[in-house]
Scaffold this active site. Structure first.
Site, PDB file in Angstrom:
ATOM      1  N   SER A 196       0.806  -1.294   0.070  1.00  0.00           N
ATOM      2  CA  SER A 196       0.043  -0.056   0.096  1.00  0.00           C
ATOM      3  C   SER A 196       0.955   1.184   0.233  1.00  0.00           C
ATOM      4  O   SER A 196       2.033   1.236   0.315  1.00  0.00           O
ATOM      5  CB  SER A 196      -0.887   0.076   1.314  1.00  0.00           C
ATOM      6  OG  SER A 196      -0.056   0.498   2.284  1.00  0.00           O
ATOM      7  N   ASP A 197       0.520   2.541  -0.196  1.00  0.00           N
ATOM      8  CA  ASP A 197       1.196   3.505  -0.007  1.00  0.00           C
ATOM      9  C   ASP A 197       0.889   3.962   1.630  1.00  0.00           C
ATOM     10  O   ASP A 197       0.316   3.317   2.162  1.00  0.00           O
ATOM     11  CB  ASP A 197       0.623   4.844  -0.864  1.00  0.00           C
ATOM     12  CG  ASP A 197       1.734   5.683  -1.063  1.00  0.00           C
ATOM     13  OD1 ASP A 197       2.678   5.963  -0.171  1.00  0.00           O
ATOM     14  OD2 ASP A 197       1.531   6.668  -2.093  1.00  0.00           O
ATOM     15  N   TYR A 198       1.692   5.019   1.763  1.00  0.00           N
ATOM     16  CA  TYR A 198       1.775   5.320   3.350  1.00  0.00           C
ATOM     17  C   TYR A 198       0.255   5.472   3.931  1.00  0.00           C
ATOM     18  O   TYR A 198      -0.492   6.472   3.695  1.00  0.00           O
ATOM     19  CB  TYR A 198       2.409   6.680   3.634  1.00  0.00           C
ATOM     20  CG  TYR A 198       3.349   7.062   4.661  1.00  0.00           C
ATOM     21  CD1 TYR A 198       2.466   7.350   5.856  1.00  0.00           C
ATOM     22  CD2 TYR A 198       4.611   7.137   4.639  1.00  0.00           C
ATOM     23  CE1 TYR A 198       2.957   7.927   7.010  1.00  0.00           C
ATOM     24  CE2 TYR A 198       5.358   7.098   6.067  1.00  0.00           C
ATOM     25  CZ  TYR A 198       4.427   7.654   6.837  1.00  0.00           C
ATOM     26  OH  TYR A 198       5.148   7.806   8.411  1.00  0.00           O
ATOM     27  N   SER A 199       0.047   4.478   4.792  1.00  0.00           N
ATOM     28  CA  SER A 199      -1.435   4.882   5.583  1.00  0.00           C
ATOM     29  C   SER A 199      -2.534   4.454   4.446  1.00  0.00           C
ATOM     30  O   SER A 199      -3.596   5.050   4.988  1.00  0.00           O
ATOM     31  CB  SER A 199      -1.411   5.555   6.480  1.00  0.00           C
ATOM     32  OG  SER A 199      -1.556   6.931   6.147  1.00  0.00           O
ATOM     33  N   GLY A 200      -2.262   3.918   3.406  1.00  0.00           N
ATOM     34  CA  GLY A 200      -3.396   3.907   2.429  1.00  0.00           C
ATOM     35  C   GLY A 200      -4.575   2.966   2.744  1.00  0.00           C
ATOM     36  O   GLY A 200      -5.603   3.285   2.521  1.00  0.00           O
TER      37      GLY A 200
END
Ligand code: BGC
Length: 755
Positions: A291-295
């Site tokens: 995932s992207d950052y805290s996605g």
């Protein structure tokens, strides 16, 4: 020092013995079986918590772009709840964390360390958008290769790059990390970068695992606002936005990052259509998705998940394998499993994909193989990196204008008695690094002023900042103007800071910030010749300045050797050769402005009001895709087609003579475009289908040969499949997407008996 525990080692040895007799002739299939057996041997020993730990990626406390959700990541590693770390580098630091994972956890599974090595690790190359303007695939491959070498020497195994987000919108700050507006060029760059990062063998400790990102269509947020909604037809998505990602995956990238945005109403992080149907089923991707950052956490804000647990389930079931920084997989999936909302099969599939890459990286053979202080000292800021930073910076610069001021062109500079170096970017180290400069060290940057001092040793060189980026304070103007009046030439460096571009740096009006353009106008009004260097990370619009200035470079943020490269260009030691990969708009209202537009039913006609155009500005951008000048001139002859009628299975051969008619040797980027005149769907008026970067000595002429096949003419049809339709086409060749020679050809169905 404890290594991998005995039970895992025994399992691996047994498997090695099992396959020892197979020999090389059994090839890739055996290697694949062998790898999956090794992965399974580890998986079979793992508890659910340990599995979820491998699916967890946490940031250390360096370089964060979002909330740091865990400050106890060390305890998490120790407990087997965290299998991967990002934003941590240096051998010394990462080895300590690896020791915790290998020595202190039950199974001793090594950590994998990731980082945003986007355009260099410590030695910084030009921002990717600038490097794309070199149109030099070998050069970009080499940049990725060298970045990988330096980053791997600093204890990293995985880069969150390349960024393959096609974009037509310079309001979006992250155009800096991409390759511009063209899917064909973007695809070729994706391949070059993935191969550069990964090499031919991931276990080579000089390479990194690549991560194609941000999947998908992150570069098309509404109104250019970062993280905003993306919506478009599936045809447009497949035809323009998807190809660069696809090419990166076909080149062998072992990981993909899901983007923050939603697409077709579903956030990418939870999109089974993107992460499973397209990525795995259609493209055959076998690596893991992060995932992207805290996605995953953000699925709640998107309004598709009721709570954290729900968000985790949606992401896992869509095909997402690793959770960056939400700590949702680690904290909630065990509960979801107990409640029967997800299956152990789904968890195992994700863990397998992650372990597989760890095996490929050689981490199970030796978890400390990336941690050698000697190697780090020898590689970081080494000569080959610093040399390449110069080569790459020179090729990235685009000369937009070089008109006579008085009786001659200002450029290249011929031994001026005095040079005034002016502007807030002229003696500026930090901003030359550009956004996402990883562990770049700004103290190593050669500024423009320093580069000019080194190169023009017999000129008197004086500097004034003039103004800054944000304030309206004109106090520095008078000193700058008086310096200009008392100098033979002014080199003016204006543009954006590195913080004004990149992530979360959207601008509704992408012009030259603050009062810098006013300073430029006043300097020009002194009558001293002014060379304007626009240093930025996106196409900025500057129509008034463009009208008044006689010499303009688009000089980007060029990295560690910025000043040396620019001084080489100013002096003529290097003849500029870059060409734009994104159109420069006249104003914000033109955005999106891009070359491969559709004709419309009322194509612009200056004599007819009721055609598709503006009342206040032309349709064309200030500078088009593909544009860039040289100190020399190139003349194009006529296109010669070997045959103007080809069958589907034929290859069209064409050639064109190009002559260097000027006084300098130089590179020219010769571009080939096509137009499908009648299609079952509307087609762009031009599409890039080929290019060659050639070096021609002054006076030299060369005939360049190009080929086209039916495959080059395919497009996404109504059924969302690629099709090639017979009919009439135009083919264009020229120095940019507007100044083109043209010819026509017809594509016909194969006659019976032909394949
Ligand atoms: C960015 C990613 C980056 C990640 C980790 C996010 O904010 O969107 O491109 O890889 O942070 O640093």
């Amino acid at each position: 020092m404890r290594r991998i525990p005995a039970c895992i080692v025994t399992g691996i040895i047994l498997i090695q013995l099992l396959f020892a007799g197979c020999g090389t002739e059994t090839g890739e299939l055996v290697a694949e079986i062998y790898l999956s057996r090794k992965v399974d041997s580890v998986l079979s020993l793992m508890t659910t918590e340990e599995k979820l730990g491998q699916m967890n990626l946490l940031t250390s406390d360096w370089d964060v772009t979002g909330p740091t959700m865990r400050d106890q990541y060390l305890e998490d590693i120790r407990a087997g709840r965290c299998g991967n770390i990002f934003n941590a580098h240096t051998v010394e630091y990462n080895r300590k964390l690896q020791e915790v994972a290998v020595e202190e956890t039950r199974l001793g599974i090594p950590l994998m360390f990731g980082y945003d090595v986007i355009h260099g690790h410590r030695t910084i190359f030009p921002i990717p958008l600038a490097e794309a303007c070199s149109w030099n695939l070998e050069l970009m491959k080499r940049s990725s290769e060298l970045s990988a070498k330096e980053a791997a020497a600093s204890g990293l195994q995985w880069t969150f790059a390349p960024v393959m987000d096609l974009s037509r919108d310079p309001r979006w700050g992250r155009v800096s990390e991409g390759t511009g507006e063209d899917p064909y060029l973007g695809g070729l760059i994706a391949e070059a970068r993935v191969k550069g990062f990964q090499g031919t063998d991931l276990s080579d400790p000089f390479t990194l695992a690549a991560c194609v990102k941000h999947f998908a269509a992150y570069g098309a947020p509404e109104a250019g606002r970062d993280y905003h909604t993306v919506d478009m037809s599936e045809i447009t998505f497949r035809e323009f936005y998807l190809p660069p990602y696809r090419r990166g995956i076909e080149a062998g990238a072992v990981s993909v990052m899901a983007s923050f945005n939603d697409l077709f109403g579903v956030p990418a992080t939870a999109s089974g259509f993107l992460l499973t149907d397209i990525l795995r089923r259609e493209m055959g991707f076998t690596g893991f998705v992060v995932s992207d950052y805290s996605g995953i956490e953000q699925l709640q804000d998107h309004g598709v998940a009721a709570d954290r647990q729900h968000a985790g389930e949606l992401a896992l079931q869509a095909g997402l394998d690793m959770d960056m920084q939400s700590v949702i997989f680690a904290e909630t999936l065990a509960r979801s499993l107990e409640q029967g909302k997800i299956s152990m099969g789904e968890i195992d599939a994700a863990v397998r994909r992650i372990l597989r890459v760890k095996f490929q990286l050689g981490l199970f053979d030796d978890p400390y193989r990336y941690f050698s202080e000697e190697r780090e000292a020898a590689v970081v800021f080494g000569e080959e990196l610093m040399d390449h930073a110069l080569v790459s910076a020179r090729e990235s610069v685009v000369l937009l204008k070089n008109e006579p001021a008085g009786d001659r062109k200002i450029l290249p500079l011929t031994a001026p008695g005095s040079i005034a170096v002016i502007g807030p970017l002229a003696d500026n180290q930090l901003d030359m690094l550009g956004s996402w400069h990883a562990a770049g060290d700004h103290t190593k940057v050669v500024t423009l002023l320093e580069g000019i001092r080194k190169r023009f040793t017999s000129s008197q060189i004086r500097y004034e900042q003039g103004c800054d980026f944000y304030s309206a304070d004109r106090a520095g103007f008078s000193r700058a103007l008086s310096l200009a009046r008392n100098s033979d030439v002014v080199i003016l460096a204006i543009g954006e800071t590195q913080a004004q571009s990149g992530e979360a740096a959207s601008r509704s009006i992408p012009d030259i910030p603050g009062i810098q353009e006013e300073l430029a106008m006043e300097l020009i009004a002194t009558g001293t010749p002014v060379v304007v260097m626009i240093m930025a990370e996106r196409p900025l619009s500057f129509p008034q300045l463009d009208e008044r200035a006689s010499a303009i470079f688009y000089a980007w943020h060029l990295g560690t050797r910025a000043g040396d490269a620019l001084a080489d260009i100013l002096s003529g030691a290097y003849n500029p050769s870059g060409k734009l990969v994104m159109s420069i708009p006249r104003n914000a209202g033109q955005i999106p402005v891009y070359y491969n537009v559709k004709s419309t039913g009322r194509p612009a006609d200056p004599g007819n009001k009721f055609t598709s155009k503006y009342l206040d500005v032309p349709n064309e951008p200030l500078y088009p895709f593909g544009f860039g000048l040289s100190y020399t001139d190139f003349e194009y002859g006529e296109i010669h087609l070997e045959d103007a009628l080809i069958h589907m299975s034929d290859t069209l051969h064409l050639s064109i003579p190009v002559k260097n008619t000027g006084a300098y040797d130089g590179h020219e980027i010769v571009q080939l475009y096509v137009r499908d005149l009648v299609g079952s769907l509307t087609r762009p008026v031009k599409e890039l289908k080929g290019f060659q970067k050639v070096f021609l000595s002054a006076g030299e002429q060369r005939t360049l040969h190009f080929t086209l096949t039916a495959d080059d003419l395919k497009f996404i049809g109504k059924d969302l499949e690629y099709i090639t339709e017979p009919g009439d086409f135009k083919v264009f060749v020229g120095p940019d997407s507007e100044r083109l020679r043209e010819a026509g050809f017809t594509l016909v169905q194969n006659t019976t008996g032909r394949n």
